[in-house]
Structures are given as structure tokens and as C-alpha cells.
Design a protein around this motif. Structure first.
Motif, PDB file in Angstrom:
ATOM      1  N   VAL A  26      -4.135  -1.093  -7.640  1.00  3.35           N
ATOM      2  CA  VAL A  26      -3.954  -1.481  -6.239  1.00  3.35           C
ATOM      3  C   VAL A  26      -4.717  -2.765  -5.931  1.00  3.35           C
ATOM      4  O   VAL A  26      -4.222  -3.667  -5.236  1.00  3.35           O
ATOM      5  CB  VAL A  26      -4.408  -0.345  -5.304  1.00  3.35           C
ATOM      6  CG1 VAL A  26      -4.383  -0.796  -3.851  1.00  3.35           C
ATOM      7  CG2 VAL A  26      -3.517   0.885  -5.484  1.00  3.35           C
ATOM      8  N   ALA A  27      -5.940  -2.891  -6.471  1.00  3.67           N
ATOM      9  CA  ALA A  27      -6.735  -4.099  -6.256  1.00  3.67           C
ATOM     10  C   ALA A  27      -6.063  -5.313  -6.883  1.00  3.67           C
ATOM     11  O   ALA A  27      -6.033  -6.397  -6.288  1.00  3.67           O
ATOM     12  CB  ALA A  27      -8.144  -3.914  -6.836  1.00  3.67           C
ATOM     13  N   SER A  84      -3.152  -6.300  -4.742  1.00  2.99           N
ATOM     14  CA  SER A  84      -3.616  -6.898  -3.491  1.00  2.99           C
ATOM     15  C   SER A  84      -4.036  -8.352  -3.685  1.00  2.99           C
ATOM     16  O   SER A  84      -3.734  -9.215  -2.855  1.00  2.99           O
ATOM     17  CB  SER A  84      -4.795  -6.085  -2.927  1.00  2.99           C
ATOM     18  OG  SER A  84      -4.402  -4.754  -2.670  1.00  2.99           O
ATOM     19  N   THR A 144       2.429   1.554  -3.571  1.00  2.64           N
ATOM     20  CA  THR A 144       1.484   1.729  -4.689  1.00  2.64           C
ATOM     21  C   THR A 144       0.515   2.868  -4.435  1.00  2.64           C
ATOM     22  O   THR A 144      -0.576   2.910  -5.029  1.00  2.64           O
ATOM     23  CB  THR A 144       0.695   0.431  -4.920  1.00  2.64           C
ATOM     24  OG1 THR A 144      -0.027   0.098  -3.716  1.00  2.64           O
ATOM     25  CG2 THR A 144       1.620  -0.707  -5.308  1.00  2.64           C
ATOM     26  N   ALA A 145       0.866   3.787  -3.558  1.00  2.00           N
ATOM     27  CA  ALA A 145      -0.044   4.900  -3.232  1.00  2.00           C
ATOM     28  C   ALA A 145      -0.338   5.767  -4.444  1.00  2.00           C
ATOM     29  O   ALA A 145      -1.410   6.375  -4.544  1.00  2.00           O
ATOM     30  CB  ALA A 145       0.558   5.740  -2.106  1.00  2.00           C
ATOM     31  N   SER A 146       0.601   5.828  -5.384  1.00  2.00           N
ATOM     32  CA  SER A 146       0.411   6.689  -6.554  1.00  2.00           C
ATOM     33  C   SER A 146      -0.381   6.012  -7.665  1.00  2.00           C
ATOM     34  O   SER A 146      -0.709   6.654  -8.669  1.00  2.00           O
ATOM     35  CB  SER A 146       1.779   7.127  -7.105  1.00  2.00           C
ATOM     36  OG  SER A 146       2.557   5.987  -7.450  1.00  2.00           O
ATOM     37  N   ASP A 190      -3.657   3.874  -9.480  1.00  2.00           N
ATOM     38  CA  ASP A 190      -5.111   3.988  -9.388  1.00  2.00           C
ATOM     39  C   ASP A 190      -5.694   2.805  -8.621  1.00  2.00           C
ATOM     40  O   ASP A 190      -4.994   1.851  -8.293  1.00  2.00           O
ATOM     41  CB  ASP A 190      -5.739   4.088 -10.782  1.00  2.00           C
ATOM     42  CG  ASP A 190      -5.342   2.907 -11.664  1.00  2.00           C
ATOM     43  OD1 ASP A 190      -4.905   1.864 -11.130  1.00  2.00           O
ATOM     44  OD2 ASP A 190      -5.462   3.024 -12.893  1.00  2.00           O
ATOM     45  N   GLU A 191      -6.989   2.829  -8.361  1.00  2.00           N
ATOM     46  CA  GLU A 191      -7.627   1.814  -7.534  1.00  2.00           C
ATOM     47  C   GLU A 191      -7.579   0.434  -8.177  1.00  2.00           C
ATOM     48  O   GLU A 191      -7.417  -0.587  -7.487  1.00  2.00           O
ATOM     49  CB  GLU A 191      -9.083   2.212  -7.260  1.00  2.00           C
ATOM     50  CG  GLU A 191      -9.219   3.436  -6.375  1.00  2.00           C
ATOM     51  CD  GLU A 191     -10.669   3.735  -6.069  1.00  2.00           C
ATOM     52  OE1 GLU A 191     -11.546   2.952  -6.516  1.00  2.00           O
ATOM     53  OE2 GLU A 191     -10.929   4.720  -5.367  1.00  2.00           O
ATOM     54  N   ALA A 192      -7.731   0.343  -9.478  1.00  2.00           N
ATOM     55  CA  ALA A 192      -7.712  -0.951 -10.177  1.00  2.00           C
ATOM     56  C   ALA A 192      -6.355  -1.620 -10.034  1.00  2.00           C
ATOM     57  O   ALA A 192      -6.256  -2.837  -9.794  1.00  2.00           O
ATOM     58  CB  ALA A 192      -8.070  -0.763 -11.648  1.00  2.00           C
ATOM     59  N   LEU A 239       0.822  -1.207   0.000  1.00  2.00           N
ATOM     60  CA  LEU A 239       0.000   0.000   0.000  1.00  2.00           C
ATOM     61  C   LEU A 239       0.862   1.266   0.000  1.00  2.00           C
ATOM     62  O   LEU A 239       0.503   2.276  -0.610  1.00  2.00           O
ATOM     63  CB  LEU A 239      -0.931  -0.010   1.207  1.00  2.00           C
ATOM     64  CG  LEU A 239      -2.024  -1.081   1.188  1.00  2.00           C
ATOM     65  CD1 LEU A 239      -2.832  -1.054   2.483  1.00  2.00           C
ATOM     66  CD2 LEU A 239      -2.950  -0.862  -0.011  1.00  2.00           C
TER      67      LEU A 239
END
Length: 309
Positions: free
Chosen positions: A64-65, A68, A56-58, A60-62, A53
């Protein structure tokens, strides 16, 4: 066996028809091992997720998912599979509880066994909070969960307290002379193992069964050595005497005996117990209290040996 009833062996058996003594692990010990493994696995997973996390803060949500999901597949699912494969069935929890995963034939597991167990563990343990695994272990005769059934594996106990076997006493001098010159080089290890197991369990066997087994084993030794069993000697005493002779030869090879004993003299006139063997000789020592010479008049005097049936 006792009372004439045959003993059934549900465990694996080798090619020489010798039952492997695999001790299936109990549900409580397996549960404790699983809890330890889960605690370590989820701790590692949380640490890795925090790192993911942060790095990968920079994104997008996809993205990061996706990362994960990849971490979940690699750590809680792939981690136990890799550990069991590399350690041949001993995860941290199993090591702490003295357990190991083995194949049904007693051999070490490989990647395919660990993969099946790990894949089924997602459903049995993670998704159902261990309910399916507990029910399956309680129903199974050897405590196997569904993953073990599909993988062909078994969780066994490694650290089992073993009672000290009685010392093997020397046979009577006249019987010792009979077996002293035998050529034992042609006797295979499988036959020695069968003799050792017979001598260790003779008192647990039915009298008729024990007599038949002793006769077959003695005949096998006679064929391999080229010398028949001495007349008037019961097969059980002959097996004990030959096993004692082989142990003494192994001990003399490693220099474990004093010179007078190595030359054929037994302390105490041949009636006493011999000091504990070490090294190679200990491996073939039968778990029986001696190797006396029943079958000859007066042959049992002073040996302290209760002859096998």
C-alpha cells in the motif's frame, strides 16, 4: 525613445533585430494560477488515493505504501508536467488567468522544459509552501522562479487589452501615383514587419533616431522594388504610402473594396479614411494616422496626416 536616450530591450529579439513583445506575468496572477492548479491537482490526488485504498485493502502495508508513493509521483508531480507538455504551457490555472509558459525566445515549451519546471516545483512550491517561488519571482526582473531559470522559460500574459489603432488614410494623389506601379513581390515579410513597427512607434522615437530608421527602411524598400525613393519625399511619408499601397492591393485581392475604389478612386477625393481592412490586409496595417506627402509644396493639404519626422 525620447530626449535622445536609447531604449534598452531586455526581452528576446528575433533574427531581424525585432524585439518580441512578451509581457511577463505579475506575481499575483501567477499566484492565482498556481492556487487553481494546486486545488485541482490535490482534488484529483485525493480521489485517486481513495480509489487506491479501496482497491488495495487486501494488500499488506508495504504494498500500500509503494502504491501510495507511485500515485503521489504520478498525480501531484507528473500531472502538471504532462498537462504543461500537452497544452504547450497552459495549465487550467494559467488558462483561467490568461497566462502561458513559453521559452525565453518566445517559442512553445517542450517536455524537457515542463520536466525541469515540475521537478523544481516540488521544492519551490510543495515543500516550502511557495515561499522560495515567491522570493525568486520578486527578485527576478521578469518574475521568474527558480524552475523557470533552470528550464529557460518565462510565464507571460496572453490576454492583453490592445488599443484600437488609428485608421490609415490615403496619401496625396501625386504620391499614390509614385508608388502605384511598384513591384512589391520581392519585399520580404521581415522588412514589412520592420516598416509596420516603425510606423506604429514613430511618435515614441527620438527625432534623429526616427529619421535614421526611416531612411534605412526606405532604402531597403527601394533596393527590393528596384525603384528609388521619389525626389523631395521624406522617408517617413514614403514608407506610409508604400504600406498603404500594399494594404490596398491585399484588400482588392479579397474583394473588400467597391468597384470604384478597386479601380483606383478613393472616396472623398483621396482625403478620407478608408473603411477598416479585414483579413490579410489588416496584418500589415501600420498603427499610424495616415501616409501623407510632406516634402512637396502643398502636399500635406487635406490629408489629415501628421507626417513622421
Amino acid at each position: 525613445m525620447a530626449g535622445g536616450e536609447a531604449e534598452t530591450v531586455s526581452g528576446p529579439v528575433t533574427g531581424e533585430a525585432v524585439a518580441l513583445e512578451l509581457r511577463p506575468a505579475k506575481l499575483l496572477s501567477r499566484g492565482a494560477a498556481v492556487l487553481i492548479d494546486l486545488a485541482v491537482t490535490w482534488l484529483v490526488f485525493l480521489l485517486v488515493m481513495v480509489g487506491v485504498l479501496v482497491t488495495t485493502a487486501s494488500l499488506d502495508e508495504a504494498a500500500v505504501a509503494a502504491v501510495s508513493v507511485a500515485v503521489f509521483l504520478l498525480v501531484p508531480v507528473g500531472g502538471p508536467i504532462a498537462v504543461e507538455t500537452l497544452s504547450h504551457g497552459r495549465s487550467l490555472g494559467k488558462w483561467a488567468c490568461g497566462l502561458r509558459v513559453v521559452r525565453e525566445d518566445g517559442g512553445p515549451i517542450r517536455f524537457r522544459h515542463a520536466l525541469v519546471r515540475g521537478a523544481m516545483a516540488v521544492v519551490e512550491i510543495l515543500l516550502t509552501v511557495g515561499v522560495v517561488a515567491c522570493v525568486a519571482s520578486l527578485v527576478s526582473e521578469r518574475g521568474r522562479r527558480v524552475g523557470d531559470v533552470f528550464a529557460g522559460t518565462l510565464v507571460v500574459r496572453e490576454r492583453i487589452p490592445v488599443a484600437r489603432a488609428p485608421e490609415l488614410a490615403a496619401p496625396e494623389p501625386w504620391l499614390a501615383q509614385q508608388v502605384n506601379g511598384l513591384d512589391l513581390s520581392s519585399v520580404p515579410d521581415s522588412l514589412w514587419l520592420a516598416v509596420r513597427q516603425y510606423l506604429g512607434r514613430v511618435r515614441q522615437l527620438d527625432a534623429q533616431v526616427a529619421a535614421g530608421m526611416a531612411g534605412r527602411l526606405a532604402e531597403g524598400l527601394a533596393v527590393r522594388t528596384g525603384v528609388p525613393v521619389p525626389a523631395g519625399v521624406l522617408a517617413g511619408s514614403y514608407l506610409a504610402a508604400v504600406a498603404y499601397e500594399r494594404r490596398e492591393r491585399e484588400r482588392r485581392k479579397v474583394g473588400a473594396l467597391p468597384r470604384d475604389v478597386a479601380e483606383g478612386e478613393v472616396p472623398g477625393g483621396g482625403a478620407g479614411a478608408v473603411p477598416e481592412a479585414r483579413g490579410v490586409g489588416e496584418e500589415i496595417s501600420p498603427a499610424v494616422g495616415g501616409g501623407g506627402g510632406e516634402g512637396r509644396s502643398g502636399g500635406q493639404a487635406g490629408t489629415g496626416f501628421v507626417p513622421p519626422v
